[in-house]
Design a protein around this motif. Structure first.
Motif, PDB file in Angstrom:
ATOM      1  N   LEU A 131      15.178  -6.955  11.199  1.00 25.93           N
ATOM      2  CA  LEU A 131      14.142  -7.168  10.169  1.00 25.93           C
ATOM      3  C   LEU A 131      12.838  -6.457  10.555  1.00 25.93           C
ATOM      4  CD1 LEU A 131      12.962  -8.721   7.673  1.00 25.93           C
ATOM      5  CD2 LEU A 131      12.527 -10.631   9.230  1.00 25.93           C
ATOM      6  N   VAL A 132      12.295  -5.722   9.587  1.00 27.46           N
ATOM      7  CA  VAL A 132      10.956  -5.137   9.717  1.00 27.46           C
ATOM      8  C   VAL A 132      10.056  -5.901   8.754  1.00 27.46           C
ATOM      9  CG1 VAL A 132       9.550  -3.053   9.452  1.00 27.46           C
ATOM     10  CG2 VAL A 132      11.948  -2.858  10.194  1.00 27.46           C
ATOM     11  N   ALA A 133       8.913  -6.382   9.226  1.00 29.32           N
ATOM     12  CA  ALA A 133       7.990  -7.128   8.357  1.00 29.32           C
ATOM     13  C   ALA A 133       6.695  -6.344   8.183  1.00 29.32           C
ATOM     14  CB  ALA A 133       7.697  -8.500   8.969  1.00 29.32           C
ATOM     15  N   VAL A 134       6.319  -6.149   6.918  1.00 23.70           N
ATOM     16  CA  VAL A 134       5.112  -5.382   6.610  1.00 23.70           C
ATOM     17  C   VAL A 134       4.193  -6.261   5.748  1.00 23.70           C
ATOM     18  CG1 VAL A 134       4.218  -3.219   5.654  1.00 23.70           C
ATOM     19  CG2 VAL A 134       6.574  -3.306   6.547  1.00 23.70           C
ATOM     20  N   PRO A 135       3.228  -6.947   6.365  1.00 24.11           N
ATOM     21  CA  PRO A 135       2.373  -7.843   5.581  1.00 24.11           C
ATOM     22  C   PRO A 135       1.386  -7.083   4.698  1.00 24.11           C
ATOM     23  CG  PRO A 135       1.626  -7.776   7.871  1.00 24.11           C
ATOM     24  CD  PRO A 135       2.909  -6.989   7.813  1.00 24.11           C
ATOM     25  N   THR A 136       1.159  -7.604   3.495  1.00 24.17           N
ATOM     26  CA  THR A 136       0.130  -7.041   2.613  1.00 24.17           C
ATOM     27  C   THR A 136      -0.950  -8.071   2.308  1.00 24.17           C
ATOM     28  OG1 THR A 136       1.272  -7.638   0.571  1.00 24.17           O
ATOM     29  CG2 THR A 136       1.853  -5.496   1.541  1.00 24.17           C
ATOM     30  N   THR A 137      -0.855  -9.244   2.935  1.00 23.11           N
ATOM     31  CA  THR A 137      -1.968 -10.205   2.918  1.00 23.11           C
ATOM     32  C   THR A 137      -2.346 -10.444   4.379  1.00 23.11           C
ATOM     33  OG1 THR A 137      -0.541 -12.193   3.046  1.00 23.11           O
ATOM     34  CG2 THR A 137      -1.122 -11.405   0.839  1.00 23.11           C
ATOM     35  N   ALA A 138      -3.576 -10.915   4.599  1.00 21.38           N
ATOM     36  CA  ALA A 138      -4.010 -11.246   5.968  1.00 21.38           C
ATOM     37  C   ALA A 138      -4.108 -12.759   6.029  1.00 21.38           C
ATOM     38  CB  ALA A 138      -5.348 -10.579   6.273  1.00 21.38           C
ATOM     39  N   GLY A 139      -2.964 -13.402   6.239  1.00 21.79           N
ATOM     40  CA  GLY A 139      -2.966 -14.860   6.157  1.00 21.79           C
ATOM     41  C   GLY A 139      -1.884 -15.545   6.941  1.00 21.79           C
ATOM     42  N   THR A 140      -0.635 -15.429   6.450  1.00 23.18           N
ATOM     43  CA  THR A 140       0.417 -16.305   6.955  1.00 23.18           C
ATOM     44  C   THR A 140       0.822 -16.002   8.388  1.00 23.18           C
ATOM     45  OG1 THR A 140       2.291 -14.923   6.308  1.00 23.18           O
ATOM     46  CG2 THR A 140       1.406 -16.390   4.632  1.00 23.18           C
ATOM     47  N   GLY A 141       0.718 -14.740   8.797  1.00 23.81           N
ATOM     48  CA  GLY A 141       1.220 -14.372  10.118  1.00 23.81           C
ATOM     49  C   GLY A 141       2.735 -14.400  10.182  1.00 23.81           C
ATOM     50  N   SER A 142       3.397 -14.491   9.036  1.00 25.33           N
ATOM     51  CA  SER A 142       4.863 -14.580   9.010  1.00 25.33           C
ATOM     52  C   SER A 142       5.513 -13.416   9.750  1.00 25.33           C
ATOM     53  CB  SER A 142       5.336 -14.626   7.551  1.00 25.33           C
ATOM     54  OG  SER A 142       6.735 -14.686   7.476  1.00 25.33           O
ATOM     55  N   GLU A 143       4.811 -12.277   9.799  1.00 24.09           N
ATOM     56  CA  GLU A 143       5.368 -11.100  10.482  1.00 24.09           C
ATOM     57  C   GLU A 143       5.540 -11.322  11.984  1.00 24.09           C
ATOM     58  OE1 GLU A 143       2.502 -11.336   8.930  1.00 24.09           O
ATOM     59  OE2 GLU A 143       0.884 -10.724  10.281  1.00 24.09           O
ATOM     60  N   VAL A 144       4.886 -12.342  12.528  1.00 19.13           N
ATOM     61  CA  VAL A 144       5.020 -12.610  13.973  1.00 19.13           C
ATOM     62  C   VAL A 144       5.497 -14.035  14.255  1.00 19.13           C
ATOM     63  CG1 VAL A 144       3.384 -10.860  14.782  1.00 19.13           C
ATOM     64  CG2 VAL A 144       2.531 -13.125  14.107  1.00 19.13           C
ATOM     65  N   THR A 145       6.130 -14.660  13.246  1.00 22.05           N
ATOM     66  CA  THR A 145       6.665 -16.013  13.494  1.00 22.05           C
ATOM     67  C   THR A 145       8.168 -16.056  13.221  1.00 22.05           C
ATOM     68  OG1 THR A 145       6.500 -17.018  11.276  1.00 22.05           O
ATOM     69  CG2 THR A 145       4.497 -17.018  12.636  1.00 22.05           C
ATOM     70  N   GLN A 146       8.764 -17.137  13.660  1.00 18.54           N
ATOM     71  CA  GLN A 146      10.196 -17.396  13.485  1.00 18.54           C
ATOM     72  C   GLN A 146      10.443 -18.319  12.288  1.00 18.54           C
ATOM     73  OE1 GLN A 146       7.959 -18.902  15.360  1.00 18.54           O
ATOM     74  NE2 GLN A 146       8.865 -20.227  16.917  1.00 18.54           N
ATOM     75  N   TYR A 147       9.389 -18.572  11.493  1.00 13.14           N
ATOM     76  CA  TYR A 147       9.500 -19.559  10.412  1.00 13.14           C
ATOM     77  C   TYR A 147       9.644 -18.902   9.049  1.00 13.14           C
ATOM     78  CZ  TYR A 147       6.890 -22.057  14.056  1.00 13.14           C
ATOM     79  OH  TYR A 147       6.447 -22.571  15.243  1.00 13.14           O
ATOM     80  N   ALA A 148      10.226 -19.656   8.134  1.00 13.42           N
ATOM     81  CA  ALA A 148      10.202 -19.288   6.718  1.00 13.42           C
ATOM     82  C   ALA A 148      10.058 -20.590   5.936  1.00 13.42           C
ATOM     83  CB  ALA A 148      11.476 -18.563   6.328  1.00 13.42           C
ATOM     84  N   VAL A 149       9.180 -20.556   4.910  1.00 11.41           N
ATOM     85  CA  VAL A 149       8.855 -21.775   4.168  1.00 11.41           C
ATOM     86  C   VAL A 149       9.315 -21.612   2.717  1.00 11.41           C
ATOM     87  CG1 VAL A 149       7.006 -23.370   3.528  1.00 11.41           C
ATOM     88  CG2 VAL A 149       6.780 -21.982   5.608  1.00 11.41           C
ATOM     89  N   PHE A 150      10.023 -22.618   2.210  1.00 12.25           N
ATOM     90  CA  PHE A 150      10.488 -22.547   0.825  1.00 12.25           C
ATOM     91  C   PHE A 150      10.150 -23.830   0.072  1.00 12.25           C
ATOM     92  CE2 PHE A 150      13.053 -19.617   3.241  1.00 12.25           C
ATOM     93  CZ  PHE A 150      12.837 -18.458   2.508  1.00 12.25           C
ATOM     94  N   THR A 151      10.059 -23.695  -1.254  1.00 12.83           N
ATOM     95  CA  THR A 151       9.838 -24.851  -2.109  1.00 12.83           C
ATOM     96  C   THR A 151      11.179 -25.523  -2.360  1.00 12.83           C
ATOM     97  OG1 THR A 151       7.983 -23.718  -3.147  1.00 12.83           O
ATOM     98  CG2 THR A 151       8.947 -25.559  -4.368  1.00 12.83           C
ATOM     99  N   LEU A 152      11.235 -26.820  -2.069  1.00 14.07           N
ATOM    100  CA  LEU A 152      12.476 -27.573  -2.266  1.00 14.07           C
ATOM    101  C   LEU A 152      12.238 -28.612  -3.364  1.00 14.07           C
ATOM    102  CD1 LEU A 152      13.497 -28.246   1.482  1.00 14.07           C
ATOM    103  CD2 LEU A 152      14.098 -26.290   0.037  1.00 14.07           C
ATOM    104  N   PRO A 153      12.528 -28.272  -4.623  1.00 13.72           N
ATOM    105  CA  PRO A 153      12.206 -29.197  -5.720  1.00 13.72           C
ATOM    106  C   PRO A 153      12.845 -30.577  -5.539  1.00 13.72           C
ATOM    107  CG  PRO A 153      12.845 -27.061  -6.580  1.00 13.72           C
ATOM    108  CD  PRO A 153      13.106 -27.015  -5.105  1.00 13.72           C
ATOM    109  N   HIS A 154      14.078 -30.621  -5.016  1.00 14.55           N
ATOM    110  CA  HIS A 154      14.739 -31.924  -4.884  1.00 14.55           C
ATOM    111  C   HIS A 154      14.083 -32.795  -3.813  1.00 14.55           C
ATOM    112  CE1 HIS A 154      16.523 -29.355  -1.822  1.00 14.55           C
ATOM    113  NE2 HIS A 154      16.943 -30.437  -1.190  1.00 14.55           N
ATOM    114  N   ARG A 155      13.285 -32.195  -2.935  1.00 12.48           N
ATOM    115  CA  ARG A 155      12.596 -32.975  -1.899  1.00 12.48           C
ATOM    116  C   ARG A 155      11.136 -33.230  -2.270  1.00 12.48           C
ATOM    117  NH1 ARG A 155      15.309 -32.003   3.240  1.00 12.48           N
ATOM    118  NH2 ARG A 155      13.542 -32.968   4.283  1.00 12.48           N
ATOM    119  N   GLY A 156      10.701 -32.661  -3.389  1.00 10.96           N
ATOM    120  CA  GLY A 156       9.318 -32.870  -3.844  1.00 10.96           C
ATOM    121  C   GLY A 156       8.290 -32.224  -2.931  1.00 10.96           C
TER     122      GLY A 156
END
Ligand code: NAP
Ligand code: FE
Length: 367
Positions: A131-156
């Motif tokens: 995986l190559v990560a190319v951020p276009t916002t200066a915020g999440t730092g996702s390009e240097v983390t092992q995390y991914a966050v998703f919306t789970l409607p069934h969990r609210g």
């Protein structure tokens, strides 16, 4: 002193950074799935840079440009189908945290033949595609983390998963890609980075090394706060915010985020408040809550911000953000109850929170 610090991602930072990485990218694979949002890859200029490099090195690619803000797992599933159909052998995420997180999950599911919902269930047997990560916002730092966050409607709510194999192989961090960000998104995402640094610094998992990076990120943000309020978004501010976001991402990769983020997910899930903005509303009340457990550390954050009191944090948020809107007592109670029921909230947060504490934090933040 003893600590553990893991960062397997190669970070290349600076203007035109991707140009120096052609050979490295070509070694990761020959056919890429580019995962991005509707417009960000194009208007940031990152897509054109990748295409030029790929053409020069004989790489082929397909584009999945359908990632919305705060994506759900059905978006991941669609992108995985495309990855399999097109037989790609690596993934390039371009965009804010939403496309980057989606790219991570796609890279992992492309090799593991299971439904996207199982990302949260157990460690998957096979390693992800490169995986190559190319951020276009200066915020999440996702390009240097092992995390991914998703919306789970069934969990609210929104929920992250983490897998050490999901650190991107390469993070191409070019501040120029953020020049096209509107002022509001610049502020929202900068506050995400600020809260990563603050929460990481106050996390039970903080280490001397992560603390050094966290305080530096807070100080860099502080140096740009007036320019942010005034909307003076020049190259210097872009560079500084990108650097601070990268540092803060490295911090949470070690410490995780804490209660502030969990509360913020409720504001995003229920009221569609952008992720970083939700965090900004909560920051002052969170500092007040944690202060009895970590008084010296909260004071160091205030010092790094160039502030004498938590009231000044609240004042700055009021200058940067629109008013939070109005919420009934019942709505606030419901959010507090849902977060209180989450067994994970007190694992890394420095002070144990009761439902009453959560209520108070939400009330103060949304007043
Ligand atoms: P985002 O949801 O990725 O993007 C927000 C908006 O900004 C979108 O409309 C996007 O457009 C636009 N945009 C992005 N780059 C742009 C550019 N250069 N010029 C103009 N517009 C641009 O926002 P984000 O704050 O970066 O990411 C938030 C997500 O990341 C949330 O889901 C959050 O939970 C997650 N997150 C992840 C981590 C982690 O460690 N993995 C940490 C914190 C947060 P397009 O629609 O065209 O893309
Ligand atoms: Fe965040």
């Amino acid at each position: 002193m003893s600590f553990n610090f893991y960062l397997p991602t190669r970070i290349v930072f600076g203007e035109g950074a991707i140009k120096s990485q052609a050979e490295r990218i070509a070694q990761l694979g020959r056919r890429a799935l580019v995962v991005t949002g509707r417009n960000s890859a194009i208007i940031s200029g990152a897509m054109a840079d990748f295409e030029a490099l790929a053409k020069k090195h004989g790489l082929s690619w397909v584009v999945f440009n359908d990632v919305p803000a705060n994506p759900e797992l059905n978006t991941v599933a669609s992108a995985v189908n495309l990855a399999r159909k097109e037989k790609v052998d690596f993934v390039v995420g371009i965009g804010g945290g939403s496309p980057l997180d989606t790219a991570k999950a796609v890279a992992l599911l492309a090799t593991n033949n299971i439904p996207a919902a199982e990302l949260y269930e157990h460690q998957l047997p096979k390693a992800p595609l490169p995986l190559v990560a190319v951020p276009t916002t200066a915020g999440t730092g996702s390009e240097v983390t092992q995390y991914a966050v998703f919306t789970l409607p069934h969990r609210g709510t929104k929920k992250g998963f983490g897998d050490e194999r999901c650190f991107p192989n390469l993070a191409v961090v070019d501040p120029v890609y953020t020049y096209s960000l509107p002022w509001e998104v610049t502020i929202d995402t900068a506050l995400d980075a600020l809260t990563h640094a603050v929460e990481g610094y106050l996390s039970k998992r903080s280490t001397p090394l992560s603390d050094t990076l966290a305080l530096e990120a807070v100080a860099i943000f502080a140096g740009e706060k007036e320019a942010l309020v005034d909307g003076e978004l020049g190259p210097r501010l872009r560079r500084q915010l990108m650097y601070a976001a990268t540092l803060a991402g490295i911090v949470i990769a070690q410490t995780r985020t804490t209660l502030l983020h969990t509360l913020g997910y409720q504001l995003t899930f229920n009221y569609n408040i952008p992720h970083g903005r939700a965090n900004g509303y909560l920051l002052a009340a969170y500092l007040e809550f944690v202060r009895p457990a970590r008084p010296e550390k909260v004071d160091k954050i205030l010092a790094a911000l160039g502030m004498a009191s938590i009231t000044e944090v609240k004042d700055l948020m009021q200058k940067l953000l629109p008013p939070p809107g109005s919420y009934s007592q019942a709505e606030i109670e419901q959010m507090a109850a849902l977060v209180a029921a989450n067994p994970g909230i007190n694992i890394v947060t420095a002070r144990e929170a009761t439902k009453q504490d959560l209520l108070k934090m939400l009330q103060r933040s949304l007043a």
